[in-house]
Design a protein around this motif. Structure first.
Motif, PDB file in Angstrom:
ATOM      1  N   UNK A  39       0.696  -1.103  -0.100  1.00 51.42           N
ATOM      2  CA  UNK A  39      -0.049  -0.075   0.166  1.00 51.42           C
ATOM      3  C   UNK A  39       0.899   1.116   0.055  1.00 51.42           C
ATOM      4  N   UNK A  40       0.358   2.361  -0.878  1.00 56.89           N
ATOM      5  CA  UNK A  40       1.308   3.399  -0.823  1.00 56.89           C
ATOM      6  C   UNK A  40       0.273   4.487  -0.645  1.00 56.89           C
ATOM      7  N   UNK A  41       0.627   5.634   0.213  1.00 52.49           N
ATOM      8  CA  UNK A  41      -0.367   6.460   0.711  1.00 52.49           C
ATOM      9  C   UNK A  41       0.384   7.912   0.763  1.00 52.49           C
ATOM     10  N   UNK A  42      -0.515   9.126   0.469  1.00 52.13           N
ATOM     11  CA  UNK A  42      -0.072  10.135   0.570  1.00 52.13           C
ATOM     12  C   UNK A  42      -1.162  11.270   0.951  1.00 52.13           C
ATOM     13  N   UNK A  43      -0.811  12.206   1.845  1.00 50.96           N
ATOM     14  CA  UNK A  43      -1.704  13.227   2.228  1.00 50.96           C
ATOM     15  C   UNK A  43      -2.046  14.497   1.459  1.00 50.96           C
ATOM     16  N   UNK A  44      -3.122  14.440   0.631  1.00 48.22           N
ATOM     17  CA  UNK A  44      -2.917  15.808  -0.449  1.00 48.22           C
ATOM     18  C   UNK A  44      -4.457  15.995  -0.414  1.00 48.22           C
ATOM     19  N   UNK A  45      -4.921  16.477   0.590  1.00 41.07           N
ATOM     20  CA  UNK A  45      -6.451  16.941   0.642  1.00 41.07           C
ATOM     21  C   UNK A  45      -6.851  17.797  -0.423  1.00 41.07           C
ATOM     22  N   UNK A  46      -6.037  18.525  -0.934  1.00 40.14           N
ATOM     23  CA  UNK A  46      -6.724  19.512  -2.106  1.00 40.14           C
ATOM     24  C   UNK A  46      -6.228  19.122  -3.349  1.00 40.14           C
ATOM     25  N   UNK A  47      -5.525  17.978  -3.581  1.00 45.12           N
ATOM     26  CA  UNK A  47      -5.254  17.662  -5.016  1.00 45.12           C
ATOM     27  C   UNK A  47      -6.393  17.241  -5.587  1.00 45.12           C
ATOM     28  N   UNK A  48      -6.454  17.347  -6.901  1.00 45.76           N
ATOM     29  CA  UNK A  48      -7.490  16.889  -7.784  1.00 45.76           C
ATOM     30  C   UNK A  48      -7.408  15.224  -8.356  1.00 45.76           C
ATOM     31  N   UNK A  49      -5.965  15.015  -8.370  1.00 41.24           N
ATOM     32  CA  UNK A  49      -5.705  13.701  -8.923  1.00 41.24           C
ATOM     33  C   UNK A  49      -4.177  13.115  -8.508  1.00 41.24           C
ATOM     34  N   UNK A  50      -4.254  12.108  -8.070  1.00 41.12           N
ATOM     35  CA  UNK A  50      -2.887  11.463  -7.522  1.00 41.12           C
ATOM     36  C   UNK A  50      -2.816  10.156  -8.144  1.00 41.12           C
ATOM     37  N   UNK A  51      -1.463   9.870  -8.648  1.00 45.03           N
ATOM     38  CA  UNK A  51      -1.162   8.448  -9.218  1.00 45.03           C
ATOM     39  C   UNK A  51       0.197   8.210  -8.748  1.00 45.03           C
ATOM     40  N   UNK A  52       0.370   6.966  -8.736  1.00 48.98           N
ATOM     41  CA  UNK A  52       1.403   6.273  -8.276  1.00 48.98           C
ATOM     42  C   UNK A  52       2.351   5.828  -9.557  1.00 48.98           C
ATOM     43  N   UNK A  53       3.626   6.510  -9.477  1.00 47.17           N
ATOM     44  CA  UNK A  53       4.475   6.069 -10.633  1.00 47.17           C
ATOM     45  C   UNK A  53       5.541   5.061 -10.027  1.00 47.17           C
ATOM     46  N   UNK A  54       5.242   3.880 -10.264  1.00 50.78           N
ATOM     47  CA  UNK A  54       6.237   2.909  -9.766  1.00 50.78           C
ATOM     48  C   UNK A  54       6.893   1.900 -10.791  1.00 50.78           C
ATOM     49  N   UNK A  55       8.135   1.623 -10.714  1.00 54.15           N
ATOM     50  CA  UNK A  55       8.939   0.868 -11.522  1.00 54.15           C
ATOM     51  C   UNK A  55       8.708  -0.660 -11.816  1.00 54.15           C
ATOM     52  N   UNK A  56       7.543  -1.010 -11.124  1.00 60.61           N
ATOM     53  CA  UNK A  56       7.345  -2.193 -10.814  1.00 60.61           C
ATOM     54  C   UNK A  56       5.959  -2.378 -12.057  1.00 60.61           C
ATOM     55  N   UNK A  57       5.374  -1.119 -12.265  1.00 60.72           N
ATOM     56  CA  UNK A  57       4.332  -1.063 -13.085  1.00 60.72           C
ATOM     57  C   UNK A  57       4.669  -0.301 -14.508  1.00 60.72           C
ATOM     58  N   UNK A  58       3.769  -0.693 -15.664  1.00 69.26           N
ATOM     59  CA  UNK A  58       4.215  -0.141 -16.802  1.00 69.26           C
ATOM     60  C   UNK A  58       3.658   1.179 -16.972  1.00 69.26           C
ATOM     61  N   UNK A  59       2.468   1.418 -16.250  1.00 75.51           N
ATOM     62  CA  UNK A  59       1.732   2.825 -16.379  1.00 75.51           C
ATOM     63  C   UNK A  59       1.345   3.198 -14.866  1.00 75.51           C
ATOM     64  N   UNK A  60       1.177   4.587 -14.664  1.00 77.81           N
ATOM     65  CA  UNK A  60       0.958   4.943 -13.704  1.00 77.81           C
ATOM     66  C   UNK A  60      -0.623   4.704 -13.104  1.00 77.81           C
ATOM     67  N   UNK A  61      -0.689   4.234 -11.828  1.00 70.91           N
ATOM     68  CA  UNK A  61      -1.787   3.844 -10.997  1.00 70.91           C
ATOM     69  C   UNK A  61      -2.731   4.943 -10.604  1.00 70.91           C
ATOM     70  N   UNK A  62      -3.723   5.151 -10.733  1.00 71.50           N
ATOM     71  CA  UNK A  62      -4.882   6.028 -10.109  1.00 71.50           C
ATOM     72  C   UNK A  62      -4.789   5.475  -8.767  1.00 71.50           C
ATOM     73  N   UNK A  63      -4.654   6.642  -7.558  1.00 73.43           N
ATOM     74  CA  UNK A  63      -5.165   6.560  -6.239  1.00 73.43           C
ATOM     75  C   UNK A  63      -6.332   7.107  -5.751  1.00 73.43           C
TER      76      UNK A  63
END
Lengths: 370, 370
Positions: A39-63
């Motif tokens: 699990x990946x977590x980030x506190x960003x109450x004002x953000x409109x869109x947060x994605x995870x870019x991880x090198x085990x995934x080919x594409x960004x993952x929506x959070x």
């Protein structure tokens, strides 16, 4: 520390307002679950869109955001390894503030996820004798005070008469002198291989690869011609003399290797193949190169292939099938074949990654100085 | 490196899409201008609001976006020093991706701005003999493999018979074993003071202050009671024996000092003042403490003030007037006075900052082992 929230935690006293007060909820990131999910977590109450870019995934993952303003995503079990990752917050790449394992780099921010799995890997910190990773400075008349990270193997301090072979290990473009130890785990890999009797105890010298300030940090690849010239001068005039004066090295070519990744891989071939009297081992890890520079950059080795084969105990190239540099590396291997220059290759899975760097280092470390 | 933009720079070849392509313009951040003004820049085309949080400013500074999506602000000349800073992007704290000088921390992300000015400061990297900063591991039966950063002074390797005094130097809560060298410049400060003959050559041991995993990373201040107990056990049973076995130390109390900042300052007083047979020098840098814990935490020193005064060669406390911990430190000094426990104090300007940490270290380093 200097945040009010932290001062509140420490001592119940609020000092001057330096940053705005926050009410960040408590959570952990990254969290590796017992079943291998992460699990990946980030506190960003004002953000409109947060994605995870991880090198085990080919594409960004929506959070997904919860009602506390914490964005999270849980990914299914990933293959045990160490992976760079970052959050993309409304288009900005952000390292994970909850994770102090940072990817040393001058061009981007990444954090490091470590998934150990059930059995230790070659780069897993284990209870074996550990070498020392030393942060040193040396002086260059042209470039000023330069940093280098230097690994000495277990037993170095306890055997004050023993001399050791030396591997010079170069990072990629935008990396720093810390990237090979912190992301490539060069020290842990060697600790483990030495403990198992699979690698010779060796010193590893990890210099900073850009000839800054003569070469600007935005001047592109480390294997660009101008950087090669300035770095070469510093390497032979200042770095190598500093190492041979400061450490108990075996100062012969059969006890000296050079290896490097990406832009530092291109630098490695240029330094190694044009100085066959200094290095008997030359290893490129997805080395950066251009086809129209093959002849110029490798002139020393290409001039007399028979002599080259005699001088080199190991000429090794590793590259991943998904690496953007795979085609040009294949072409280079073709040219070596045409010229009858002996070399070993490792065509691995995966791309232009530090996961592959660790594999390549663990592979060549078992071939050096034998 | 693994971004397409970087691969494009390196070799003109585009590999798999791992992160979305970017068209980030070229710029530098931070940029210290010849007149001492400093420009900060961040590429964030989609952000609504970007502010600079820098420790030379009392409040966040608004940044302006240009038509390339680069936010920037230029601040008037700041007093030469090293300052933590971060960008606040729509409420998220982000370190500067263009700056590889990162503040090692487990709780937040900051970058480091260095403003050198016209004459070198006590922490400025100069062309003097440099000591070695070594990243080491030691083993704790309770806590596992533990990191420690250890400074040995210039000449340590060249004088294989010489023994050295040892300063144990503890970081603050959420900092790591790297914070004292990277943000506090402990090694450079000592290199400079030793070169000027102002400090005795000494070993500095910078351990990791949290008794993780027994004490969770979110368990608040390092000087909380449970952490103190676990850390104490590890310190005396594992860390100190490792240091005295691995380094040429003078193993007497007059050659042993302990100092620490904030939560690590509270830990310092607890370890030092309850082990007067082990430390003759005890220095708190804005030490974290609570008034209702004075008697319990300092029992060893409070029991017999006359004996305490005889055992300690230096008991030193520094704190800034704007520090949230200033009032409780003043109270503590009052108590020491009432009890006739000898101590030196430095009441500085400024707050709970690493600018003050460097000042305090540079001050006490000149008083130790003399």
């Amino acid at each position: 520390m200097k945040n009010n929230i932290l001062l509140l935690i420490f001592c119940g006293i609020v000092s001057q307002v330096w940053s705005q007060p926050t009410s960040q909820p408590s959570f952990v990131s990254p969290e590796v679950h017992p079943d291998g999910k992460v699990s990946f977590r980030l506190w960003a109450p004002k953000a409109d869109e947060v994605k995870l870019n991880a090198q085990f995934e080919k594409a960004p993952l929506a959070m997904q955001k919860d009602d506390r303003g914490v964005w999270s995503v849980t990914v299914s079990a990933v293959k045990p390894d160490m992976y760079p990752y970052a959050f993309n917050v409304d288009g900005i790449q952000v390292a994970d503030p909850k994770n102090s394992a940072i990817f040393p780099n001058e061009g981007f921010q990444n954090s490091i996820l470590e998934v150990t799995g059930n059995s230790p890997l070659v780069h897993t910190l284990k209870n074996v004798p550990h070498g020392t990773v030393a942060y040193r400075y040396y002086h260059s008349p042209e470039l000023g005070i330069r940093p280098a990270v230097i690994y000495t193997p277990p037993g170095y301090e306890e055997n004050p008469k023993k001399k050791y072979p030396v591997l010079y290990l170069l990072h990629g473009t935008t990396d720093t002198e810390e990237t090979w130890s912190k992301v490539g785990r060069a020290n842990i890999i060697l600790d483990n291989l030495i403990a198992e009797g699979k690698a010779e105890p060796m010193i590893i010298v990890m210099p900073y690869g850009r000839a800054y300030p003569k070469i600007s940090k935005s001047a592109g690849s480390l294997r660009n011609w101008d950087n090669l010239q300035e770095f070469k001068t510093d390497f032979f005039n200042n770095l190598m003399p500093f190492v041979e004066k400061s450490y108990r090295t075996k100062p012969d070519k059969d006890s000296r290797a050079i290896a490097g990744f990406s832009g530092g891989g291109g630098t490695t071939l240029f330094l190694g193949l044009n100085n066959l009297d200094k290095f008997s081992f030359v290893c490129g890890f997805a080395p950066g190169m251009l086809e129209n520079e093959f002849e110029r950059n490798n002139a020393g080795a290409f001039a007399n292939p028979q002599q080259t084969n005699k001088m080199l105990k190991l000429f090794w190239i590793g590259v991943g099938k998904d690496d953007g540099l795979y085609p040009v590396n294949l072409k280079f291997m073709e040219v070596l074949k045409q010229k009858n220059i002996k070399h070993e290759t490792l065509i691995s899975e995966g791309g232009h990654t530090w996961m592959n760097c660790k594999l390549y280092l663990a592979t060549i470390a078992q071939k050096l100085f034998k």
